[in-house]
Design a protein around this motif. Structure first.
Motif, PDB file in Angstrom:
ATOM      1  N   ALA A  67       0.833  -1.216   0.000  1.00  0.00           N
ATOM      2  CA  ALA A  67       0.000   0.000   0.000  1.00  0.00           C
ATOM      3  C   ALA A  67       0.864   1.261   0.000  1.00  0.00           C
ATOM      4  CB  ALA A  67      -0.917  -0.011   1.220  1.00  0.00           C
ATOM      5  N   ALA A  68       0.259   2.371  -0.361  1.00  0.00           N
ATOM      6  CA  ALA A  68       0.965   3.655  -0.390  1.00  0.00           C
ATOM      7  C   ALA A  68       1.417   4.063   1.002  1.00  0.00           C
ATOM      8  CB  ALA A  68       0.043   4.732  -0.953  1.00  0.00           C
ATOM      9  N   GLY A  69       2.504   4.836   1.047  1.00  0.00           N
ATOM     10  CA  GLY A  69       2.984   5.392   2.309  1.00  0.00           C
ATOM     11  C   GLY A  69       4.255   4.732   2.797  1.00  0.00           C
ATOM     12  N   GLY A  91       4.430   6.540  -3.163  1.00  0.00           N
ATOM     13  CA  GLY A  91       3.845   7.826  -2.779  1.00  0.00           C
ATOM     14  C   GLY A  91       3.180   7.704  -1.413  1.00  0.00           C
ATOM     15  N   SER A  92       2.393   8.709  -1.011  1.00  0.00           N
ATOM     16  CA  SER A  92       1.896   9.783  -1.856  1.00  0.00           C
ATOM     17  C   SER A  92       2.988  10.787  -2.216  1.00  0.00           C
ATOM     18  CB  SER A  92       0.774  10.541  -1.141  1.00  0.00           C
ATOM     19  OG  SER A  92      -0.337   9.718  -0.945  1.00  0.00           O
ATOM     20  N   VAL A  93       2.978  11.184  -3.493  1.00  0.00           N
ATOM     21  CA  VAL A  93       3.878  12.202  -3.994  1.00  0.00           C
ATOM     22  C   VAL A  93       3.080  13.494  -4.176  1.00  0.00           C
ATOM     23  CG1 VAL A  93       5.405  12.844  -5.895  1.00  0.00           C
ATOM     24  CG2 VAL A  93       5.181  10.437  -5.257  1.00  0.00           C
ATOM     25  N   ILE A 145       1.270   4.908  -8.837  1.00  0.00           N
ATOM     26  CA  ILE A 145       1.794   6.115  -8.182  1.00  0.00           C
ATOM     27  C   ILE A 145       0.611   6.877  -7.588  1.00  0.00           C
ATOM     28  CG2 ILE A 145       3.003   8.300  -8.476  1.00  0.00           C
ATOM     29  CD1 ILE A 145       4.855   6.930 -10.408  1.00  0.00           C
ATOM     30  N   ASN A 146       0.730   7.102  -6.274  1.00  0.00           N
ATOM     31  CA  ASN A 146      -0.330   7.727  -5.498  1.00  0.00           C
ATOM     32  C   ASN A 146      -0.012   9.212  -5.348  1.00  0.00           C
ATOM     33  OD1 ASN A 146      -1.527   8.733  -2.966  1.00  0.00           O
ATOM     34  ND2 ASN A 146      -2.242   6.637  -2.676  1.00  0.00           N
ATOM     35  N   ILE A 147      -0.977  10.055  -5.731  1.00  0.00           N
ATOM     36  CA  ILE A 147      -0.743  11.503  -5.762  1.00  0.00           C
ATOM     37  C   ILE A 147      -1.479  12.182  -4.609  1.00  0.00           C
ATOM     38  CG2 ILE A 147      -0.888  13.585  -7.182  1.00  0.00           C
ATOM     39  CD1 ILE A 147      -1.129  11.820  -9.646  1.00  0.00           C
ATOM     40  N   VAL A 216      -9.413   6.207  -7.315  1.00  0.00           N
ATOM     41  CA  VAL A 216      -9.584   7.186  -6.238  1.00  0.00           C
ATOM     42  C   VAL A 216      -9.534   6.434  -4.909  1.00  0.00           C
ATOM     43  CG1 VAL A 216     -11.106   8.925  -5.225  1.00  0.00           C
ATOM     44  CG2 VAL A 216     -10.989   8.664  -7.723  1.00  0.00           C
ATOM     45  N   LYS A 217      -8.686   6.931  -4.008  1.00  0.00           N
ATOM     46  CA  LYS A 217      -8.581   6.272  -2.694  1.00  0.00           C
ATOM     47  C   LYS A 217      -9.453   7.014  -1.696  1.00  0.00           C
ATOM     48  CE  LYS A 217      -5.197   4.453   0.568  1.00  0.00           C
ATOM     49  NZ  LYS A 217      -3.775   4.123   0.730  1.00  0.00           N
ATOM     50  N   ILE A 218     -10.349   6.286  -1.057  1.00  0.00           N
ATOM     51  CA  ILE A 218     -11.362   6.942  -0.231  1.00  0.00           C
ATOM     52  C   ILE A 218     -11.210   6.585   1.250  1.00  0.00           C
ATOM     53  CG2 ILE A 218     -12.938   7.002  -2.212  1.00  0.00           C
ATOM     54  CD1 ILE A 218     -14.636   4.856  -0.858  1.00  0.00           C
ATOM     55  N   SER A 265      -4.420   2.503  11.423  1.00  0.00           N
ATOM     56  CA  SER A 265      -4.341   1.437  10.414  1.00  0.00           C
ATOM     57  C   SER A 265      -4.131   0.114  11.127  1.00  0.00           C
ATOM     58  CB  SER A 265      -3.178   1.714   9.460  1.00  0.00           C
ATOM     59  OG  SER A 265      -1.961   1.739  10.185  1.00  0.00           O
ATOM     60  N   GLY A 266      -4.210  -0.973  10.359  1.00  0.00           N
ATOM     61  CA  GLY A 266      -3.958  -2.290  10.942  1.00  0.00           C
ATOM     62  C   GLY A 266      -5.242  -2.957  11.394  1.00  0.00           C
ATOM     63  N   ARG A 267      -5.084  -3.924  12.303  1.00  0.00           N
ATOM     64  CA  ARG A 267      -6.195  -4.812  12.640  1.00  0.00           C
ATOM     65  C   ARG A 267      -7.505  -4.098  13.026  1.00  0.00           C
ATOM     66  NH1 ARG A 267      -4.663  -9.915  16.132  1.00  0.00           N
ATOM     67  NH2 ARG A 267      -3.797 -10.557  14.138  1.00  0.00           N
ATOM     68  N   GLY A 294      -6.695  -2.408   4.402  1.00  0.00           N
ATOM     69  CA  GLY A 294      -7.049  -2.048   5.772  1.00  0.00           C
ATOM     70  C   GLY A 294      -7.065  -3.281   6.651  1.00  0.00           C
ATOM     71  N   GLY A 295      -6.000  -3.441   7.454  1.00  0.00           N
ATOM     72  CA  GLY A 295      -5.955  -4.533   8.419  1.00  0.00           C
ATOM     73  C   GLY A 295      -5.734  -5.907   7.825  1.00  0.00           C
ATOM     74  N   VAL A 296      -5.188  -5.984   6.617  1.00  0.00           N
ATOM     75  CA  VAL A 296      -4.890  -7.296   6.028  1.00  0.00           C
ATOM     76  C   VAL A 296      -3.537  -7.768   6.559  1.00  0.00           C
ATOM     77  CG1 VAL A 296      -4.337  -8.537   3.901  1.00  0.00           C
ATOM     78  CG2 VAL A 296      -6.227  -6.902   3.940  1.00  0.00           C
ATOM     79  N   TYR A 316      -0.005  -2.529   4.482  1.00  0.00           N
ATOM     80  CA  TYR A 316       1.149  -1.778   4.944  1.00  0.00           C
ATOM     81  C   TYR A 316       1.458  -2.205   6.379  1.00  0.00           C
ATOM     82  CZ  TYR A 316       4.052   2.298   6.176  1.00  0.00           C
ATOM     83  OH  TYR A 316       5.064   3.119   6.596  1.00  0.00           O
ATOM     84  N   THR A 317       0.512  -1.994   7.299  1.00  0.00           N
ATOM     85  CA  THR A 317       0.771  -2.279   8.713  1.00  0.00           C
ATOM     86  C   THR A 317       1.129  -3.752   8.925  1.00  0.00           C
ATOM     87  OG1 THR A 317      -0.752  -0.495   9.257  1.00  0.00           O
ATOM     88  CG2 THR A 317      -0.207  -2.021  11.037  1.00  0.00           C
ATOM     89  N   GLY A 318       0.539  -4.640   8.169  1.00  0.00           N
ATOM     90  CA  GLY A 318       0.825  -6.072   8.284  1.00  0.00           C
ATOM     91  C   GLY A 318       2.287  -6.389   8.012  1.00  0.00           C
TER      92      GLY A 318
HETATM   93  C1  LIG Z   1       2.868   5.353   8.214  1.00  0.00           C
HETATM   94  C2  LIG Z   1       1.806   5.339   7.162  1.00  0.00           C
HETATM   95  C3  LIG Z   1       1.870   6.238   6.109  1.00  0.00           C
HETATM   96  C4  LIG Z   1       0.883   6.238   5.115  1.00  0.00           C
HETATM   97  N1  LIG Z   1       0.986   7.112   4.072  1.00  0.00           N
HETATM   98  C5  LIG Z   1       0.070   7.070   3.071  1.00  0.00           C
HETATM   99  C6  LIG Z   1       0.189   7.918   1.944  1.00  0.00           C
HETATM  100  O1  LIG Z   1       1.129   8.683   1.811  1.00  0.00           O
HETATM  101  N2  LIG Z   1      -0.792   7.847   1.000  1.00  0.00           N
HETATM  102  C7  LIG Z   1      -1.852   6.984   1.088  1.00  0.00           C
HETATM  103  O2  LIG Z   1      -2.698   6.954   0.190  1.00  0.00           O
HETATM  104  N3  LIG Z   1      -1.979   6.144   2.141  1.00  0.00           N
HETATM  105  C8  LIG Z   1      -1.052   6.169   3.123  1.00  0.00           C
HETATM  106  N4  LIG Z   1      -1.168   5.315   4.187  1.00  0.00           N
HETATM  107  C9  LIG Z   1      -2.360   4.429   4.274  1.00  0.00           C
HETATM  108  C10 LIG Z   1      -2.089   3.021   3.752  1.00  0.00           C
HETATM  109  O3  LIG Z   1      -1.777   3.030   2.381  1.00  0.00           O
HETATM  110  C11 LIG Z   1      -3.335   2.130   3.981  1.00  0.00           C
HETATM  111  O4  LIG Z   1      -4.431   2.656   3.243  1.00  0.00           O
HETATM  112  C12 LIG Z   1      -3.741   2.044   5.446  1.00  0.00           C
HETATM  113  O5  LIG Z   1      -2.605   2.029   6.288  1.00  0.00           O
HETATM  114  C13 LIG Z   1      -4.587   0.808   5.748  1.00  0.00           C
HETATM  115  O6  LIG Z   1      -3.877  -0.375   5.422  1.00  0.00           O
HETATM  116  P1  LIG Z   1      -3.079  -1.265   6.528  1.00  0.00           P
HETATM  117  O7  LIG Z   1      -4.049  -1.507   7.646  1.00  0.00           O
HETATM  118  O8  LIG Z   1      -2.677  -2.487   5.795  1.00  0.00           O
HETATM  119  O9  LIG Z   1      -1.925  -0.444   6.962  1.00  0.00           O
HETATM  120  C14 LIG Z   1      -0.192   5.309   5.185  1.00  0.00           C
HETATM  121  C15 LIG Z   1      -0.246   4.387   6.254  1.00  0.00           C
HETATM  122  C16 LIG Z   1       0.744   4.391   7.217  1.00  0.00           C
HETATM  123  C17 LIG Z   1       0.647   3.391   8.352  1.00  0.00           C
END
Ligand SMILES: Cc1cc2nc3c(=O)[nH]c(=O)nc-3n(C[C@H](O)[C@H](O)[C@H](O)COP(=O)(O)O)c2cc1C
Length: 359
Positions: A67-69, A91-93, A145-147, A216-218, A265-267, A294-296, A316-318
């Protein structure tokens, strides 16, 4: 497990952002030394080979993306596929570089297997990202690429700014994401309002040649009343939706943790993100591709999101809690669950939960 017993306790001795930066530097180093990528592949484990899927006209070796971030500055595009991911979202960029919010801005909640962040789009800007991507080899898997939008950008300029980032990064992306759902930038989520989003997506279109899919990310905090309007705009002017970003809700967390400002984020996000995917699937009749996030953390979590309607899944968090072997392990679990439920491939399972409940 080597990661959970040895590496993670070491990394968790650093504050979360330092640990993250060290992990990024380690990966960067591995990408530069001979056999570094092969070593990473050996540590991460080999994902199962037969989970290919085609979504948005793109071929994915498997349905799990980063995931982005995680890699906001597009430093690791070439090496991240070695972790087993079927695609990576960078990104996000934002258009201009910006430092983000004051530290500390990233917090671990280990008992909840969660993070709270208020990073605020810290990144080096579109020109630096383009230079880095131009210098590297083409990654082995599709790249999104996430903007995002700079904190100092007047909201009226949002359409031009999103369009300009797309124009600069167009040669390096297989798909783009319009992030209008980060809770850490004042007013950003207002861009999910119908007219604003329409203007942004329309402005991006001329620069998007040849055309790459735009998603679009919501936010998972969207109300049932707002969702149909938002989906109507996305269906008309974009190619898919990513559900979901982090949440400002603290339901289910103890009160003291609820005091930390930022996106969770996460569980604790898992069920709400899956419920949103289910609603989107129902409201769009399965015609709008959904990336579920989200929480995978394991195969069952990914399977749940696919059955609710996601064609692809991200995490991401996983990765923070399960380590570099996360993707390969998750995908092996997912493959077993698909076989057990009698699905020949990922695509066959997408949205299958609704069919089960039909009379
Ligand atoms: C530290 C951190 C930074 C993040 N930065 C971005 C970001 O820049 N752009 C974005 O779209 N999502 C960002 N996210 C959100 C993740 O892409 C994801 O949508 C969210 O964390 C839920 O997934 P997860 O539970 O697997 O972490 C970020 C998440 C974390 C934890």
């Amino acid at each position: 497990m080597l990661y959970e017993d040895i590496v993670q306790p070491l990394l968790f001795r650093f504050d979360p952002e330092t640990a993250h930066e060290r992990a990024l530097r380690g990966l960067e180093l591995l990408s530069r030394v001979p056999a570094g990528t092969a070593l990473l592949r050996a540590v991460a484990g080999r994902p199962p080979a037969d989970l290919r899927t085609t979504v948005l006209g793109l071929d994915f070796p498997n349905p799990l993306g980063l995931a982005a971030g995680f890699d906001k500055d597009c430093r690791l595009a070439a090496v991240l596929p070695a972790l087993g991911f079927g695609f990576v979202e960078l990104g996000s960029v934002t258009l201009r570089p910006q430092p983000g919010n004051p530290k500390p801005r990233l917090f671990r909640l280990p008992l909840e297997r969660a993070l709270i962040n208020r990073m605020g789009f810290n990144n080096g800007g579109a020109a630096a990202a383009a230079a880095r991507l131009a210098a590297g080899p083409k990654p082995a898997v599709p790249v999104g690429i996430n903007i995002g939008l700079n904190a100092d950008a007047p909201k009226a300029r949002a359409p031009q700014e999103y369009a300009e980032v797309l124009a600069r990064l167009h040669p390096y992306a297989d798909y783009f994401v319009v992030n209008v759902s980060c809770p850490n930038l004042a007013g950003l989520r207002d861009l999910q309002e119908r007219l604003q989003l329409e203007r942004i997506l329309t402005a991006m279109s001329p620069a998007n040649q040849p055309r790459r899919p735009v998603l679009v990310k919501i936010t998972p905090d969207i109300s049932d009343a707002q969702l149909p309007d938002l989906l109507a705009v996305i269906s008309r002017h974009a190619d898919g939706v990513i559900a979901a970003n982090t949440t400002t809700s603290r339901s289910g967390l103890s009160a003291d943790l609820g005091d930390i400002r930022g996106g969770l984020s996460g569980r604790p996000l898992r069920a709400a993100a899956t419920a949103l995917i289910r609603k989107i699937r129902r409201l769009t009749g399965g015609r709008l591709p959904i990336i579920g996030v989200g929480g995978v953390e394991n195969g069952a979590d990914a399977f749940e999101k696919i059955r609710a309607g996601a064609s692809l899944v991200q995490l991401y968090t996983g990765l923070v809690y399960r380590g570099p072997g996360a993707a390969a392990r998750l995908l092996a679990e997912l493959k077993a669950l698909l076989a057990l439920a009698g699905f020949a491939d990922v695509a066959g399972a997408v949205g299958s939960e609704a069919e089960d409940s039909e009379p």
